[in-house]
Structure formats: C-alpha cells, structure tokens
Design an enzyme around this catalytic site. Sequence first.
Site, PDB file in Angstrom:
ATOM      1  CG  ASP A  45       2.616  -0.865  -0.774  1.00 41.58           C
ATOM      2  OD1 ASP A  45       3.123  -1.626  -1.384  1.00 41.58           O
ATOM      3  OD2 ASP A  45       1.567  -0.941   0.007  1.00 41.58           O
ATOM      4  CE1 TYR A  50      -4.565  -2.364   0.953  1.00 47.83           C
ATOM      5  CE2 TYR A  50      -2.869  -0.538   0.508  1.00 47.83           C
ATOM      6  CZ  TYR A  50      -3.204  -1.897   0.982  1.00 47.83           C
ATOM      7  OH  TYR A  50      -2.208  -2.738   1.416  1.00 47.83           O
ATOM      8  CE  LYS A  75       0.168  -3.926  -1.684  1.00 48.48           C
ATOM      9  NZ  LYS A  75      -0.137  -2.996  -0.991  1.00 48.48           N
ATOM     10  CG  HIS A 108      -3.248  -7.571  -1.934  1.00 50.18           C
ATOM     11  ND1 HIS A 108      -4.192  -6.153  -2.181  1.00 50.18           N
ATOM     12  CD2 HIS A 108      -2.879  -7.539  -0.729  1.00 50.18           C
ATOM     13  CE1 HIS A 108      -3.916  -5.567  -0.862  1.00 50.18           C
ATOM     14  NE2 HIS A 108      -3.155  -6.374   0.081  1.00 50.18           N
TER      15      HIS A 108
HETATM   16  P1  NAD Z   1       1.919  -0.288  10.466  1.00 56.08           P
HETATM   17  O1  NAD Z   1       2.897  -1.466  11.231  1.00 56.08           O
HETATM   18  O2  NAD Z   1       2.487   0.691   9.616  1.00 56.08           O
HETATM   19  O3  NAD Z   1       1.304   0.356  11.587  1.00 56.08           O
HETATM   20  C1  NAD Z   1       0.437   1.567  11.348  1.00 56.08           C
HETATM   21  C2  NAD Z   1       0.015   2.065  12.701  1.00 56.08           C
HETATM   22  O4  NAD Z   1       1.203   2.225  13.327  1.00 56.08           O
HETATM   23  C3  NAD Z   1      -0.536   3.388  12.434  1.00 56.08           C
HETATM   24  O5  NAD Z   1      -2.075   3.356  12.267  1.00 56.08           O
HETATM   25  C4  NAD Z   1      -0.230   3.937  13.553  1.00 56.08           C
HETATM   26  O6  NAD Z   1      -1.376   3.517  14.397  1.00 56.08           O
HETATM   27  C5  NAD Z   1       1.036   3.257  14.330  1.00 56.08           C
HETATM   28  N1  NAD Z   1       2.127   4.236  13.865  1.00 56.08           N
HETATM   29  C6  NAD Z   1       2.549   4.631  12.847  1.00 56.08           C
HETATM   30  N2  NAD Z   1       3.838   5.332  13.258  1.00 56.08           N
HETATM   31  C7  NAD Z   1       4.108   5.169  14.368  1.00 56.08           C
HETATM   32  C8  NAD Z   1       4.882   6.001  15.218  1.00 56.08           C
HETATM   33  N3  NAD Z   1       6.004   6.527  14.634  1.00 56.08           N
HETATM   34  N4  NAD Z   1       4.837   6.069  16.502  1.00 56.08           N
HETATM   35  C9  NAD Z   1       3.805   5.223  17.055  1.00 56.08           C
HETATM   36  N5  NAD Z   1       2.851   4.485  16.287  1.00 56.08           N
HETATM   37  C10 NAD Z   1       2.881   4.530  14.984  1.00 56.08           C
HETATM   38  O7  NAD Z   1       1.064  -1.350   9.548  1.00 56.08           O
HETATM   39  P2  NAD Z   1       0.111  -1.166   8.483  1.00 56.08           P
HETATM   40  O8  NAD Z   1      -0.268   0.156   7.877  1.00 56.08           O
HETATM   41  O9  NAD Z   1      -0.643  -2.432   8.191  1.00 56.08           O
HETATM   42  O10 NAD Z   1       1.241  -1.587   7.431  1.00 56.08           O
HETATM   43  C11 NAD Z   1       2.081  -0.623   6.390  1.00 56.08           C
HETATM   44  C12 NAD Z   1       1.751  -0.777   4.997  1.00 56.08           C
HETATM   45  O11 NAD Z   1       1.680  -2.002   4.571  1.00 56.08           O
HETATM   46  C13 NAD Z   1       0.118  -0.361   4.716  1.00 56.08           C
HETATM   47  O12 NAD Z   1      -0.110   0.797   4.932  1.00 56.08           O
HETATM   48  C14 NAD Z   1       0.133  -0.994   3.299  1.00 56.08           C
HETATM   49  O13 NAD Z   1       0.602  -0.206   2.291  1.00 56.08           O
HETATM   50  C15 NAD Z   1       0.859  -2.238   3.423  1.00 56.08           C
HETATM   51  N6  NAD Z   1      -0.121  -3.476   3.841  1.00 56.08           N
HETATM   52  C16 NAD Z   1      -0.106  -4.598   3.022  1.00 56.08           C
HETATM   53  C17 NAD Z   1      -0.834  -5.640   3.029  1.00 56.08           C
HETATM   54  C18 NAD Z   1      -0.861  -6.834   2.379  1.00 56.08           C
HETATM   55  O14 NAD Z   1      -1.727  -7.717   2.363  1.00 56.08           O
HETATM   56  N7  NAD Z   1       0.111  -6.773   1.398  1.00 56.08           N
HETATM   57  C19 NAD Z   1      -1.412  -5.757   4.557  1.00 56.08           C
HETATM   58  C20 NAD Z   1      -1.369  -4.484   5.311  1.00 56.08           C
HETATM   59  C21 NAD Z   1      -0.727  -3.480   5.131  1.00 56.08           C
END
Ligand code: NAD
Length: 278
Positions: A45, A50, A75, A108
């Site tokens: 994704d 990004y 997106k 998005h």
């Molecule tokens: P997430 O909830 O996946 O959190 C990521 C963070 O969680 C990492 O930086 C790390 O610090 C921690 N983490 C990951 N694995 C872990 C584990 N096993 N144990 C402990 N901590 C851990 O948040 P995200 O990255 O914001 O969301 C995932 C994906 O969603 C993004 O990479 C992106 O592709 C998407 N996203 C979309 C939007 C949107 O507006 N559509 C916004 C934000 C994110």
Amino acid sequence: MTIPSVKLNDGHQIPQLGYGVFKVPPADTERAVSEALEVGYRHIDTAAIYGNEEGVGAAIAASGIPRDDLYITTKLWNDRHDGEEPHAAIRESLEKLGLPQVDLYLVHWPTPAADNYLHAWEKMIEIRDAGLTRSIGVSNHLVPHLEKIVQATGVVPAVDQIELHPAYQQRDVTDWAAAHDVKIEAWGPLGQGKYDLFGAAAVADAASAHGKTPAQVVLRWHIQHGFIVFPKSVRRERLEENLDVFDFELTAAEVAAIDEMDTGDGSGRVSAHPDEVD
Ligand code: NAD
C-alpha cells in the site's frame, strides 16, 4: 504462509494483510519493500504523496515475483481532484511504479472544503474503465461523503481506507460499509504507536493466553473483524511478527473485550480528521 484473501464487491480478491509504506523514506523504500516481499508480503500500500512509488516499483521489478501474485495500491492526492488531473496523476503513478495497471486506486482524502470529491470519484470510474486500475475505492470518506458519491454515480467503492484501531473504531462508517458491501481497510492498525494499545489489559491478557505479542493480538482482532490491514515497520523482525497472525484465533470474549477499548467519543483518533484535511 498463506495470507487469506477478501473478495471485493467488483469480484476481485485482495490479500487481507499487506505492507504499508507511509513514512518509509524514498531512499529506503526499495530495500524495505524487497525485504517485505522476501518475508512473504504480497500486498503493498503506497500513495503518490508518500513520494516512494519509485522505490516500490524498483522492488517489484527486482523481485521476479509474477505480477499476478502481487497486489499494489496507490492513491490520488488531494490537489489533483479537478478537471482531468486524476488521469494525469494515475499515469504518473504507473510510470513511477513501472506498471501498466495497479490493483487498487483510491481517492486519498475527500477534502470536503474543496467539495470536488464527487468529480474525483467520477474520474476514478473512467480510470477503472480505461484499465489503469482493476478496482477503485476511497480513503478517509465518512458516511456523508460515501452517500454522496454512491447516490450520484451508482458506483459503490470497493473499499474505504480509514483510520481504525481498537481505540478508534468508527462504527458509523463500518456499519455503513457492511450494509453496502464496502470492505474496510484499517490504516494506523496499531495506532501508529501513538496510542497505548499494547498495554491495555484486553490486549495484554489475550497476548499471554495465546503466546503472541500485543501487536499480533491487535492485528488478529482486525483480521477477525474482516478488516484489511497493512502495518508498517522497517524492521525485519517486526515484518515477520506482523505477518505471523494466522496460526491462532481470539475467542469471542477476547474480541469483545478489545471492542470495548473504543473510547466512543473520538478521542482515540491519532491522526487528522477528514473534515480538517484540505
Ligand atoms: P501503524 O499503526 O501500522 O503503525 C506503524 C508503527 O507501529 C511503526 O512505525 C512502528 O513504530 C510500530 N510497529 C509496527 N509493527 C510493530 C510491532 N510488531 N510491534 C510494535 N510496534 C510496531 O500505522 P501506519 O503506518 O500509519 O499505518 C499503516 C499503513 O496505512 C501506512 O503505512 C499506509 O500504507 C496506510 N496509511 C494510510 C493513510 C491514509 O490516509 N489513507 C494514513 C496513514 C497510513
């Protein structure tokens, strides 16, 4: 490791767990995505905003994995809703990804202040019909946004990608989505590390009962609700940990206890509200 698939309302299948690359720096993206593909992820994704679509494309090209075994989402950014801009934007994304077609293309954010998300959705339908994406969906759309685009076009998005985790469950959106066969993609599935989900008793107790980590319990809770997730990490051991959620099942009582973690007043939200993003 077999990752289950979810059937979308247009008949296509999407792997229920993938890898998200928000905030993965462009220079690190090829390495991070290559590692994710090695570990077993097949669904990536990304988004134009990004700035790392080229890195995703480079990792895909280097992997040798057949295109049909991969699922790629990107997106449309907010400043490209107008006129024919969505067509230009998808072509630029495809060029960067090195692909003739993505699997899923999303609006998005609705950016309701600009009030052009209906036009953007009409362009998404054209983009799908032109074969540049297999499926189309939206992101960060709340119920009024969803109702407006569906009423005007009759085309129901395949997914709505929204912030969703135990502290912020957006049940108004998930109820609407269930009633209209729109699949929910949960972004920030782990609360982006900003909300202490892992210390909550409901999560910690389930983790010790199943010999899993709190992150795995939260991801499993999403999976059992039917949500599509793509947790982000740039650490290999966490990539492996986050994928290893298909060999246990939370009990109904454990799921219900995590359901209770929703703050109910929106205070669990860790990122921007869709009405505030322009
Ligand atoms: P997430 O909830 O996946 O959190 C990521 C963070 O969680 C990492 O930086 C790390 O610090 C921690 N983490 C990951 N694995 C872990 C584990 N096993 N144990 C402990 N901590 C851990 O948040 P995200 O990255 O914001 O969301 C995932 C994906 O969603 C993004 O990479 C992106 O592709 C998407 N996203 C979309 C939007 C949107 O507006 N559509 C916004 C934000 C994110």
